[in-house]
Design a protein around this motif. Structure first.
Motif: not given
Ligand code: FRU
Length: 463
Positions: A308-332
């Motif tokens: 559907p977007t190829v038909a409109e002449g474009w393709l793909h987006t970026l994600t929203m900007p995401r802030e990273l936080a570390e908790k117990d070795g995991k990134l939120y």
């Protein structure tokens, strides 16, 4: 200017005449960055410099399917919500990058900006596999005083400079400043087909010497693209987008993976950024206060499509900007705080509205949310399942994550949806192409739905 340089600029300005027509597309998003025309992939050169955020990206303006020149497109703006498109920043217009100004990073250094990227060159004098031979990957530096006008291309590393353990697949420099100087990671494919990262150091950001090759003790995919390396709360996070990791029920469900090693580069310390269908090749940057990640809300070589977007002449987006936080070795990961300013009035679940945020709290096991009659999200005791019930997923089927959901923030933006479970412990990104935009909820949770206003994006090319 050479003839080739003139020609590429003419092609770009010609195809960019279609910006207004593409902007009218039904599936254009409101608060996600998209290519103005044509194709977008990886976020590149992310930085905050001189009071502005810069988001460069892999840009193929000539074709929504990625054909033609692979350049760097350029957005910049003061606050992650107001953007201006500044056209093509880096053209593949020299002998060192003739087949693509591939991915790379930007570094604020003193009072200037340094951009490091890969010049991709494919020799065409005979048949090559472009893995073991025929491809050249030049690590190139460009300096800029203001973030907009870019200086000369300076080749720092050529194929002959890389260690002999590698195939010709080496690319995507990410450079950071350290107390000792500069540190660069490049992604690569070792001979014998294992993914690896090359870690370089430098005193001046120009002459780099190899410090080590980082790879998993047991093969973890055949190629690692788009590496990133940063320290958060004392843990070193090495981020990679590995290709060729075998699928599992809750992990590696996509054709390629994307995640980070916390401390140690082995499978046990690896976590994926995103469990949805469309997420790859992210990049992070420090904006002076926090580490922000943008991902590519897309994926190469998929068995589903985005017709559907190829038909409109474009393709793909970026994600929203995401802030990273570390908790117990995991990134939120959570959308950057300023995106809350986009929140508009409250909606009912039945309201037709294509850009909204759905906030779920106290989610009981067995709760099901149905978006646009197409995408079902089931919150079970120990897992969260995303399932397309209609062709709005264009061949996307089901994705699972092992997580016990308590809260979820669901961001729908016309044809892309990001789902943040438990304050960003687990995230899903997917494209979707529905015909209607309402919500149905079955089971136990508290739910509120808000309209989301769009970014302000100026598309008039500034140069
Ligand atoms: C990742 C990637 C990078 C490369 C770029 C080319 O999506 O393959 O490794 O630099 O895209 O567009």
């Amino acid at each position: 200017m050479t003839d080739r340089q003139k020609q590429l600029r003419q092609i770009a300005s010609k195809v960019q005449e279609n910006i207004p027509a593409v902007a009218a597309g039904k599936y254009r998003c409101r608060y996600h960055l998209m290519p103005p025309v044509g194709w977008m992939n990886d976020p590149n050169g992310l930085c905050r410099f001189d009071g502005l955020y810069h988001v460069f990206f892999q840009y193929a303006p000539e074709s929504a399917e990625g054909a033609g020149m692979r350049s760097w497109g350029h957005y910049a703006g003061p606050d992650l919500l107001h953007w201006t498109f500044y056209g093509v920043a880096i053209y593949p217009d020299t002998e060192w990058d003739a087949d693509g100004a591939y991915s790379g990073s930007a570094l604020v250094d003193g009072d200037g900006l340094r951009i490091y990227y890969t010049g991709n060159v494919k020799r065409k004098d005979k048949e090559y596999d472009y893995i073991s031979d025929g491809r050249e990957s030049n690590t190139i530096l460009i300096r800029s005083e203001n973030g907009f006008s870019l200086g000369e291309k300076q080749v720092l590393l050529r194929t002959a400079d890389y260690p002999k353990e590698f195939t010709r697949h080496i690319r995507d420099p990410k450079v950071e400043k350290t107390s000792q100087g500069y540190r660069m990671v490049l992604g690569g494919r070792l001979k014998g087909d294992s993914g690896a990262v090359l870690l370089y150091e430098s005193q001046d950001g120009i002459q780099f010497s190899l410090q080590k090759i980082v790879t998993a003790p047991e093969k973890f995919g055949y190629m690692w693209e788009c590496p990133d390396l940063f320290n958060m709360n004392g843990t070193e996070f090495l981020c990679v987008s590995p290709q060729g990791v075998a699928h599992e029920k809750y992990k590696f469900q996509n054709v390629y993976s994307s995640g980070y090693f916390a401390g140690t580069a082995d499978a046990e310390h690896y976590r994926e950024w995103d469990c949805g269908f469309d997420f790859y090749a992210p990049q992070t940057f420090w904006d002076g206060e926090r580490r922000i990640l943008y991902g590519w809300a897309g994926m190469p070589d998929v068995p589903y499509d985005n017709a559907p977007t190829v038909a409109e002449g474009w393709l793909h987006t970026l994600t929203m900007p995401r802030e990273l936080a570390e908790k117990d070795g995991k990134l939120y990961q959570m959308p950057a705080a300023e995106l809350k300013r986009l929140r508009g009035g409250e909606l009912s679940m039945q309201d037709e509205c294509a850009a909204y945020e759905l906030e779920l709290e106290d989610v009981l096991s067995g709760t099901k949310v149905l978006l646009s009659d197409a995408l079902e999200i089931s919150f079970e005791k120990e897992e969260c399942i995303l399932r397309f019930l209609t062709d709005a997923g264009r061949g996307r089927t089901e994705r699972r994550a092992k997580v016990r959901t308590e809260t979820a923030s669901i961001f729908m933006d016309v044809s892309v949806c990001e789902i943040y479970v438990n304050g960003g412990e687990c995230v899903f990104t997917t494209r979707l192409y529905p015909e209607r935009y309402d919500v149905k909820i079955e089971g136990g949770c508290t739910a509120k739905r808000y309209e989301m206003n769009g970014y302000t994006v100026r598309m008039d090319i500034q140069k």
